[in-house]
Design a protein around this motif. Structure first.
Motif, PDB file in Angstrom:
ATOM      1  N   LEU A 146      60.209   8.641 -60.233  1.00  0.00           N
ATOM      2  CA  LEU A 146      59.008   7.940 -60.666  1.00  0.00           C
ATOM      3  C   LEU A 146      58.764   6.990 -58.915  1.00  0.00           C
ATOM      4  O   LEU A 146      57.652   6.189 -59.244  1.00  0.00           O
ATOM      5  CB  LEU A 146      59.839   6.836 -61.493  1.00  0.00           C
ATOM      6  CG  LEU A 146      60.247   7.567 -62.776  1.00  0.00           C
ATOM      7  CD1 LEU A 146      61.070   6.535 -63.959  1.00  0.00           C
ATOM      8  CD2 LEU A 146      58.872   8.021 -63.831  1.00  0.00           C
ATOM      9  N   TYR A 147      59.652   7.302 -58.475  1.00  0.00           N
ATOM     10  CA  TYR A 147      58.810   5.995 -56.845  1.00  0.00           C
ATOM     11  C   TYR A 147      58.168   7.085 -55.792  1.00  0.00           C
ATOM     12  O   TYR A 147      58.054   6.597 -54.759  1.00  0.00           O
ATOM     13  CB  TYR A 147      60.478   5.823 -56.569  1.00  0.00           C
ATOM     14  CG  TYR A 147      61.173   5.082 -57.048  1.00  0.00           C
ATOM     15  CD1 TYR A 147      60.669   3.426 -57.917  1.00  0.00           C
ATOM     16  CD2 TYR A 147      61.891   5.826 -57.503  1.00  0.00           C
ATOM     17  CE1 TYR A 147      61.723   2.496 -58.443  1.00  0.00           C
ATOM     18  CE2 TYR A 147      63.503   4.607 -58.670  1.00  0.00           C
ATOM     19  CZ  TYR A 147      62.136   3.224 -58.846  1.00  0.00           C
ATOM     20  OH  TYR A 147      63.720   2.531 -60.178  1.00  0.00           O
ATOM     21  N   GLY A 148      57.891   7.979 -56.561  1.00  0.00           N
ATOM     22  CA  GLY A 148      57.145   8.757 -55.505  1.00  0.00           C
ATOM     23  C   GLY A 148      57.964   9.389 -54.500  1.00  0.00           C
ATOM     24  O   GLY A 148      57.297  10.068 -53.372  1.00  0.00           O
ATOM     25  N   HIS A 149      58.750   9.617 -54.224  1.00  0.00           N
ATOM     26  CA  HIS A 149      59.924   9.491 -53.301  1.00  0.00           C
ATOM     27  C   HIS A 149      60.562  11.372 -54.259  1.00  0.00           C
ATOM     28  O   HIS A 149      60.024  11.577 -55.159  1.00  0.00           O
ATOM     29  CB  HIS A 149      60.958   9.430 -53.456  1.00  0.00           C
ATOM     30  CG  HIS A 149      60.435   7.450 -52.315  1.00  0.00           C
ATOM     31  ND1 HIS A 149      61.596   6.800 -52.990  1.00  0.00           N
ATOM     32  CD2 HIS A 149      59.809   7.241 -51.781  1.00  0.00           C
ATOM     33  CE1 HIS A 149      61.201   5.398 -51.749  1.00  0.00           C
ATOM     34  NE2 HIS A 149      59.812   6.479 -51.197  1.00  0.00           N
ATOM     35  N   VAL A 150      60.604  12.711 -53.400  1.00  0.00           N
ATOM     36  CA  VAL A 150      60.792  13.591 -53.541  1.00  0.00           C
ATOM     37  C   VAL A 150      62.136  13.117 -54.415  1.00  0.00           C
ATOM     38  O   VAL A 150      63.334  12.386 -53.771  1.00  0.00           O
ATOM     39  CB  VAL A 150      61.478  14.725 -52.573  1.00  0.00           C
ATOM     40  CG1 VAL A 150      62.314  15.727 -52.806  1.00  0.00           C
ATOM     41  CG2 VAL A 150      60.499  15.062 -51.650  1.00  0.00           C
ATOM     42  N   ASN A 151      62.594  13.706 -55.881  1.00  0.00           N
ATOM     43  CA  ASN A 151      64.048  13.539 -56.278  1.00  0.00           C
ATOM     44  C   ASN A 151      65.250  13.717 -55.626  1.00  0.00           C
ATOM     45  O   ASN A 151      65.359  14.771 -54.758  1.00  0.00           O
ATOM     46  CB  ASN A 151      63.639  14.115 -57.151  1.00  0.00           C
ATOM     47  CG  ASN A 151      64.791  14.121 -58.090  1.00  0.00           C
ATOM     48  OD1 ASN A 151      65.856  14.539 -58.033  1.00  0.00           O
ATOM     49  ND2 ASN A 151      64.879  12.558 -59.486  1.00  0.00           N
ATOM     50  N   ASN A 152      66.195  13.173 -55.445  1.00  0.00           N
ATOM     51  CA  ASN A 152      67.614  13.435 -55.081  1.00  0.00           C
ATOM     52  C   ASN A 152      67.849  14.771 -55.406  1.00  0.00           C
ATOM     53  O   ASN A 152      68.636  15.966 -54.334  1.00  0.00           O
ATOM     54  CB  ASN A 152      68.885  12.439 -55.116  1.00  0.00           C
ATOM     55  CG  ASN A 152      69.242  12.744 -56.083  1.00  0.00           C
ATOM     56  OD1 ASN A 152      68.566  12.591 -57.227  1.00  0.00           O
ATOM     57  ND2 ASN A 152      70.349  13.114 -56.377  1.00  0.00           N
ATOM     58  N   ALA A 153      68.260  15.186 -56.716  1.00  0.00           N
ATOM     59  CA  ALA A 153      68.453  16.519 -56.583  1.00  0.00           C
ATOM     60  C   ALA A 153      67.684  18.106 -56.341  1.00  0.00           C
ATOM     61  O   ALA A 153      67.918  18.885 -56.837  1.00  0.00           O
ATOM     62  CB  ALA A 153      68.160  16.611 -58.476  1.00  0.00           C
ATOM     63  N   GLU A 210      68.083  22.202 -54.083  1.00  0.00           N
ATOM     64  CA  GLU A 210      66.901  23.587 -54.099  1.00  0.00           C
ATOM     65  C   GLU A 210      66.327  23.593 -53.503  1.00  0.00           C
ATOM     66  O   GLU A 210      66.276  24.707 -53.014  1.00  0.00           O
ATOM     67  CB  GLU A 210      66.543  22.793 -55.359  1.00  0.00           C
ATOM     68  CG  GLU A 210      66.206  22.738 -57.017  1.00  0.00           C
ATOM     69  CD  GLU A 210      65.392  22.616 -58.052  1.00  0.00           C
ATOM     70  OE1 GLU A 210      63.999  22.710 -57.446  1.00  0.00           O
ATOM     71  OE2 GLU A 210      66.014  22.256 -59.590  1.00  0.00           O
ATOM     72  N   PHE A 211      65.549  22.663 -52.435  1.00  0.00           N
ATOM     73  CA  PHE A 211      66.130  22.374 -51.122  1.00  0.00           C
ATOM     74  C   PHE A 211      66.844  23.536 -50.255  1.00  0.00           C
ATOM     75  O   PHE A 211      66.339  24.873 -49.358  1.00  0.00           O
ATOM     76  CB  PHE A 211      64.714  22.128 -50.611  1.00  0.00           C
ATOM     77  CG  PHE A 211      63.659  21.181 -51.134  1.00  0.00           C
ATOM     78  CD1 PHE A 211      62.806  21.597 -52.039  1.00  0.00           C
ATOM     79  CD2 PHE A 211      63.358  20.115 -50.416  1.00  0.00           C
ATOM     80  CE1 PHE A 211      61.998  20.920 -53.169  1.00  0.00           C
ATOM     81  CE2 PHE A 211      62.632  18.836 -51.046  1.00  0.00           C
ATOM     82  CZ  PHE A 211      61.509  20.316 -51.988  1.00  0.00           C
ATOM     83  N   LEU A 212      67.824  23.277 -49.947  1.00  0.00           N
ATOM     84  CA  LEU A 212      68.597  23.575 -49.115  1.00  0.00           C
ATOM     85  C   LEU A 212      69.099  24.576 -49.521  1.00  0.00           C
ATOM     86  O   LEU A 212      69.086  25.858 -49.295  1.00  0.00           O
ATOM     87  CB  LEU A 212      69.666  22.663 -49.354  1.00  0.00           C
ATOM     88  CG  LEU A 212      69.672  21.091 -48.859  1.00  0.00           C
ATOM     89  CD1 LEU A 212      70.811  20.795 -49.529  1.00  0.00           C
ATOM     90  CD2 LEU A 212      69.363  21.298 -47.014  1.00  0.00           C
ATOM     91  N   ASP A 228      77.560  18.025 -48.949  1.00  0.00           N
ATOM     92  CA  ASP A 228      77.438  16.601 -48.642  1.00  0.00           C
ATOM     93  C   ASP A 228      76.087  16.620 -47.761  1.00  0.00           C
ATOM     94  O   ASP A 228      75.847  17.242 -46.517  1.00  0.00           O
ATOM     95  CB  ASP A 228      78.981  16.725 -47.482  1.00  0.00           C
ATOM     96  CG  ASP A 228      78.656  14.545 -46.946  1.00  0.00           C
ATOM     97  OD1 ASP A 228      78.028  14.202 -47.167  1.00  0.00           O
ATOM     98  OD2 ASP A 228      79.332  15.238 -45.810  1.00  0.00           O
ATOM     99  N   ILE A 229      75.005  15.878 -48.443  1.00  0.00           N
ATOM    100  CA  ILE A 229      74.054  15.678 -48.619  1.00  0.00           C
ATOM    101  C   ILE A 229      74.183  14.734 -47.977  1.00  0.00           C
ATOM    102  O   ILE A 229      74.440  13.392 -48.526  1.00  0.00           O
ATOM    103  CB  ILE A 229      72.760  15.879 -49.731  1.00  0.00           C
ATOM    104  CG1 ILE A 229      73.161  17.375 -50.410  1.00  0.00           C
ATOM    105  CG2 ILE A 229      71.858  15.584 -49.109  1.00  0.00           C
ATOM    106  CD1 ILE A 229      72.344  17.188 -51.380  1.00  0.00           C
ATOM    107  N   ARG A 230      74.063  13.716 -46.917  1.00  0.00           N
ATOM    108  CA  ARG A 230      73.387  13.069 -46.246  1.00  0.00           C
ATOM    109  C   ARG A 230      71.899  11.900 -46.229  1.00  0.00           C
ATOM    110  O   ARG A 230      70.769  13.255 -45.734  1.00  0.00           O
ATOM    111  CB  ARG A 230      73.845  12.074 -44.880  1.00  0.00           C
ATOM    112  CG  ARG A 230      75.402  12.034 -44.829  1.00  0.00           C
ATOM    113  CD  ARG A 230      76.197  12.699 -43.508  1.00  0.00           C
ATOM    114  NE  ARG A 230      75.393  14.157 -43.012  1.00  0.00           N
ATOM    115  CZ  ARG A 230      76.192  15.269 -43.286  1.00  0.00           C
ATOM    116  NH1 ARG A 230      77.368  15.415 -44.276  1.00  0.00           N
ATOM    117  NH2 ARG A 230      75.825  16.348 -42.485  1.00  0.00           N
ATOM    118  N   TYR A 231      70.954  11.750 -47.111  1.00  0.00           N
ATOM    119  CA  TYR A 231      69.673  11.449 -47.594  1.00  0.00           C
ATOM    120  C   TYR A 231      69.661  10.373 -45.698  1.00  0.00           C
ATOM    121  O   TYR A 231      69.897   9.262 -46.430  1.00  0.00           O
ATOM    122  CB  TYR A 231      69.499  10.841 -48.516  1.00  0.00           C
ATOM    123  CG  TYR A 231      69.734  11.861 -49.849  1.00  0.00           C
ATOM    124  CD1 TYR A 231      69.459  13.100 -49.930  1.00  0.00           C
ATOM    125  CD2 TYR A 231      70.401  11.466 -50.333  1.00  0.00           C
ATOM    126  CE1 TYR A 231      69.252  13.881 -50.994  1.00  0.00           C
ATOM    127  CE2 TYR A 231      71.860  12.378 -51.369  1.00  0.00           C
ATOM    128  CZ  TYR A 231      70.382  12.920 -51.362  1.00  0.00           C
ATOM    129  OH  TYR A 231      70.817  14.301 -52.380  1.00  0.00           O
TER     130      TYR A 231
END
Length: 136
Positions: free
Chosen positions: A16-23, A27-29, A59-62
């Motif tokens: 909703l904020y226009g950013h790629v959703n964390n989930a 999928e990209f990985l 372990d993802i670090r955004y």
């Protein structure tokens, strides 16, 4: 050098904020890990033997958001090998400026339907993963 997979951010990747959703980063990985195995030619070898590559930990670090239209490059390499796992190191960067969007360490094990638990990382299984480190 890592294996590189390009992904263009589309509208359905966004929250909703226009950013790629964390989930979506999961999928990209995953897309990039499949790409690494397909390009190297090992995926068929594992499948012929009924070995499955299973993720036991991520372990993802955004670091910063990605937005609509960004071209992302997922850099993937096989890393540290343990007794029954290998850690796949991944980094997502923006293609236009090289800034890191996210970094991940993905713990992967190899299983077989007729054997309980993860298989030892030895013999040809270990050699296949070791080659992923040296080839790119």
């Amino acid at each position: 050098m890592p294996y590189r997979t390009e992904i263009k951010v589309r509208g359905y990747h966004l929250d909703l904020y226009g950013h790629v959703n964390n989930a979506r980063y999961l999928e990209f990985l995953e897309e990039a890990r499949w790409n690494m195995m397909e390009l190297h030619g090992d995926l068929e070898w594992f499948m012929q033997r009924r070995y499955a590559l299973v993720v036991s930990r991520i372990d993802i670090r955004y670091k910063r958001p990605a937005t609509m239209g960004d071209l992302l490059v997922v850099e993937t390499r096989s890393g540290e090998m343990g007794e029954r796992h290998v850690i796949v190191e991944q980094k997502i960067v923006r293609a236009d400026n090289g800034k890191v969007v996210a970094e991940a360490e993905v713990t992967v094990a190899v299983v077989h339907p007729e054997t309980p638990g993860a298989l030892p990382m030895q013999g040809e299984i270990a050699e296949r993963f070791a080659q992923l480190v040296g080839e790119h």
